[in-house]
Design a protein around this motif. Structure first.
Motif, PDB file in Angstrom:
ATOM      1  N   PHE A 128      16.150  36.405  46.427  1.00 21.57           N
ATOM      2  CA  PHE A 128      17.366  36.839  45.948  1.00 21.57           C
ATOM      3  C   PHE A 128      19.179  36.362  46.848  1.00 21.57           C
ATOM      4  N   ALA A 129      19.430  36.643  45.832  1.00 22.12           N
ATOM      5  CA  ALA A 129      21.034  36.839  46.593  1.00 22.12           C
ATOM      6  C   ALA A 129      21.827  37.772  46.525  1.00 22.12           C
ATOM      7  N   ASP A 130      22.945  37.354  47.757  1.00 23.14           N
ATOM      8  CA  ASP A 130      22.842  38.475  48.689  1.00 23.14           C
ATOM      9  C   ASP A 130      23.644  39.766  47.493  1.00 23.14           C
ATOM     10  N   ASP A 131      24.317  39.421  46.147  1.00 20.83           N
ATOM     11  CA  ASP A 131      24.940  40.730  45.786  1.00 20.83           C
ATOM     12  C   ASP A 131      23.912  40.673  44.576  1.00 20.83           C
ATOM     13  N   GLY A 132      22.865  40.414  44.489  1.00 16.94           N
ATOM     14  CA  GLY A 132      21.402  41.257  44.087  1.00 16.94           C
ATOM     15  C   GLY A 132      21.104  40.860  42.501  1.00 16.94           C
ATOM     16  N   GLY A 133      22.086  39.939  41.461  1.00 19.15           N
ATOM     17  CA  GLY A 133      22.750  39.311  40.324  1.00 19.15           C
ATOM     18  C   GLY A 133      21.541  37.669  39.858  1.00 19.15           C
ATOM     19  N   HIS A 134      21.489  37.161  40.745  1.00 18.61           N
ATOM     20  CA  HIS A 134      20.205  36.017  40.989  1.00 18.61           C
ATOM     21  C   HIS A 134      19.435  35.915  41.720  1.00 18.61           C
ATOM     22  N   PHE A 135      17.834  35.738  41.556  1.00 18.72           N
ATOM     23  CA  PHE A 135      17.290  35.560  42.884  1.00 18.72           C
ATOM     24  C   PHE A 135      16.492  34.005  42.239  1.00 18.72           C
ATOM     25  N   VAL A 136      15.608  33.408  42.886  1.00 18.48           N
ATOM     26  CA  VAL A 136      15.232  32.489  42.827  1.00 18.48           C
ATOM     27  C   VAL A 136      14.018  32.575  43.085  1.00 18.48           C
ATOM     28  N   SER A 137      13.015  31.356  42.605  1.00 24.12           N
ATOM     29  CA  SER A 137      11.324  31.341  42.362  1.00 24.12           C
ATOM     30  C   SER A 137      11.025  30.169  42.435  1.00 24.12           C
ATOM     31  N   GLY A 138      10.197  29.726  42.892  1.00 22.40           N
ATOM     32  CA  GLY A 138       9.985  28.517  43.543  1.00 22.40           C
ATOM     33  C   GLY A 138       7.878  28.241  43.488  1.00 22.40           C
ATOM     34  N   GLY A 139       7.556  26.796  42.658  1.00 21.41           N
ATOM     35  CA  GLY A 139       6.061  27.232  43.078  1.00 21.41           C
ATOM     36  C   GLY A 139       5.412  25.829  42.650  1.00 21.41           C
ATOM     37  N   LYS A 140       3.766  25.843  42.537  1.00 23.45           N
ATOM     38  CA  LYS A 140       3.391  24.569  42.972  1.00 23.45           C
ATOM     39  C   LYS A 140       3.765  23.984  41.802  1.00 23.45           C
ATOM     40  N   ASP A 141       4.322  24.163  40.519  1.00 22.99           N
ATOM     41  CA  ASP A 141       4.450  23.180  39.611  1.00 22.99           C
ATOM     42  C   ASP A 141       5.667  22.167  39.799  1.00 22.99           C
ATOM     43  N   ASN A 142       6.377  22.302  40.991  1.00 29.16           N
ATOM     44  CA  ASN A 142       7.491  21.115  41.975  1.00 29.16           C
ATOM     45  C   ASN A 142       8.747  21.762  41.525  1.00 29.16           C
ATOM     46  N   LEU A 143       8.730  22.746  40.094  1.00 29.00           N
ATOM     47  CA  LEU A 143       9.862  22.977  40.026  1.00 29.00           C
ATOM     48  C   LEU A 143      10.737  24.736  41.101  1.00 29.00           C
ATOM     49  N   ALA A 144      12.431  24.805  41.442  1.00 28.29           N
ATOM     50  CA  ALA A 144      12.773  26.042  41.798  1.00 28.29           C
ATOM     51  C   ALA A 144      13.570  26.308  41.161  1.00 28.29           C
ATOM     52  N   ILE A 145      13.646  27.647  39.940  1.00 26.99           N
ATOM     53  CA  ILE A 145      14.108  27.975  39.065  1.00 26.99           C
ATOM     54  C   ILE A 145      15.017  29.258  39.723  1.00 26.99           C
ATOM     55  N   VAL A 146      16.228  29.126  38.851  1.00 28.66           N
ATOM     56  CA  VAL A 146      17.160  30.162  39.100  1.00 28.66           C
ATOM     57  C   VAL A 146      17.107  30.768  38.648  1.00 28.66           C
ATOM     58  N   TRP A 147      17.039  32.727  38.603  1.00 27.93           N
ATOM     59  CA  TRP A 147      17.245  33.489  37.296  1.00 27.93           C
ATOM     60  C   TRP A 147      18.473  34.638  37.676  1.00 27.93           C
ATOM     61  N   SER A 148      18.806  34.965  36.429  1.00 33.61           N
ATOM     62  CA  SER A 148      19.759  36.486  36.611  1.00 33.61           C
ATOM     63  C   SER A 148      19.277  37.562  36.362  1.00 33.61           C
ATOM     64  N   LEU A 149      19.817  38.504  36.472  1.00 30.90           N
ATOM     65  CA  LEU A 149      19.398  39.447  35.879  1.00 30.90           C
ATOM     66  C   LEU A 149      19.944  39.320  34.754  1.00 30.90           C
ATOM     67  N   ALA A 150      21.084  39.734  34.524  1.00 28.73           N
ATOM     68  CA  ALA A 150      21.708  40.096  33.423  1.00 28.73           C
ATOM     69  C   ALA A 150      21.092  38.963  32.036  1.00 28.73           C
TER      70      ALA A 150
END
Length: 434
Positions: A128-150
């Motif tokens: 999670f980012a320190d402000d709680g508005g975004h988080f990042v996920s990484g996986g075996k598919d070689n992808l890193a994805i940024v998600w916004s809660l909004a």
């Protein structure tokens, strides 16, 4: 004055160790939360009152109250085996990786906000980012994805998809600064990459010549720490690195920390930026002085260290307070609210629908007190099954249909009663009906 930090470590393999709390920098044991082995990168602290750790290879999450040691408080049942786990800094949301899907829960109600299916292989890490508005996920598919809660609540689509890695992403770390923060990713393709969270731009890549399994940033973002599969930790200076797209790091350079004998699995940096904490599959946790590069403490464990974190506010750990958590942990739903609406659970009657219910009850009072009470009760029961999530327009349509049917029934009853006393043709009509 900085708040004292507590080190939490979780091990795998041994079913009795669970999670342990340690004082820094003395490395003295403070608390032991027993109950099972923890899956890699699957531990978090919720509001400083609960410790959550996913059981390795099982479909549930162990939950402890921080001030009550040696007592397993609750188990959160999940739809599948948990591969990673993270909580937002404000404690409002929990994100759980299960296979290739992300489950986002609201901690105040236990409601499942959404199930995100953008990865196509198992998810390995979350941050999670320190402000709680975004988080990042990484996986075996070689992808890193940024998600916004909004964005999740709006359309369920990610903000950025980073596909520059060529092998599985093993770890992600978000810096400070909210949407302006930097994000570090570690991959088995022997690189660690630094990104800008807001724009999604790749700032530069670090090539280490060996698989990178863990990554960490100090709060000032002066240093990038890269843990590798052989057990070494490379220290990359960000304040002196030239603005190049790719930086080659030699493992034999002086900025390399050696103390582990197996893969580095997790790392964290203290708030003052003076100490690095690293965990390894060899069952040791090392405390490093960043300025000198020396290992000042080594904490042995009975199994591979799968997760660690630093927390500054843990209720009852640094004191003898026995205060209970301010909010109880709710029961977490296993299905999104839209899917559960037909089941009639965890939903309420909307205010506008309650107005229609009150109007109907008052109108039916003229027909008879008993019938009014009975029909109002039936209407409330139907509302719990479906009206709680219907829109206002649908509620009006259903209400009109109900009134129409009720009026037709009253008309038939009046017509049948009238034939019992009207003479002539009405008597014949009555015989026809009979």
């Amino acid at each position: 004055m900085a708040l004292p930090e507590v080190l939490l470590t979780a091990v795998g393999g041994d079913g009795t160790c669970g999670v342990r709390a340690w004082a820094l920098p003395s490395a003295l044991p403070l608390m032991a939360y027993r109950g099972g082995s923890t899956a890699p990168r699957s531990m978090c602290v919720l509001r400083g009152e609960y410790v959550l750790a996913a059981q390795a290879g099982k479909q549930y999450i162990n939950v402890w109250e921080t001030q009550r040691k040696d007592q397993l408080q609750q188990k959160v049942i999940c739809p599948g085996v948990v591969t990673c786990l993270v909580a937002s800094p404000d404690g409002l949301h929990i994100v759980v990786g299960i296979a290739e899907s992300l489950y986002v829960w609201e901690t105040s109600s236990g409601g499942l906000l959404d199930v995100l299916c953008r990865h196509y292989q198992d998810i390995m890490c979350l941050s999670f980012a320190d402000d709680g508005g975004h988080f990042v996920s990484g996986g075996k598919d070689n992808l890193a994805i940024v998600w916004s809660l909004a964005g999740i609540l709006r359309n369920g689509e990610p903000r950025h998809v980073w596909n520059q890695h060529t092998l599985p992403v093993m770890d992600v770390c978000c810096g400070v600064g909210g949407v302006r923060a930097r994000v570090a990713t570690a991959s088995l393709d022997q690189t660690a990459k630094l990104w800008e969270l807001g724009s999604g731009l790749l700032l530069f890549s670090v090539v280490l010549g060996m698989p990178v399994t863990a990554v960490a940033l100090d709060p000032a973002e002066y240093w990038l720490f890269c843990g590798t599969s052989p057990g070494t930790i490379s220290v990359v200076p960000l304040h002196t690195t030239k603005r190049e797209q790719m930086v080659q790091i030699n493992a034999e350079e002086k900025n390399c920390l050696r103390g582990h004998k197996a893969e580095v699995t997790c790392m964290a940096v203290t708030m003052d930026g003076g100490m690095l904490v690293s965990g390894s599959a060899d069952g040791t946790v090392c405390l490093w002085d960043i300025d000198s590069g020396q290992c000042i403490r080594t904490i042995p464990h009975k199994g591979p260290v799968n997760a660690l974190l630093l927390a500054s506010r843990l209720r009852g750990v640094l004191s003898n307070a026995e205060a209970r958590p301010s909010l109880p942990l709710p029961r977490f739903s296993r299905l999104p609210r839209t899917a559960e609406a037909g089941g009639g659970t965890d939903f309420f009657i909307a205010p506008e629908e309650q107005i229609y219910s009150n109007v109907l009850s008052s109108w039916m009072g003229s027909v008879g007190e008993q019938q009014s009470s009975s029909l109002s009760t039936d209407f409330q029961w139907d509302s719990s099954l479906g009206f709680g999530w219907a829109t206002q327009g649908l509620s009006c349509l259903v209400l009109k249909a109900f009134l129409c049917c009720f009026g037709c029934m009253l008309g038939v009853i009046v017509l049948l009663e009238a034939t019992t006393w009207l003479p002539g043709p009405c008597k014949e009509l009555d015989h026809g009906y009979s």
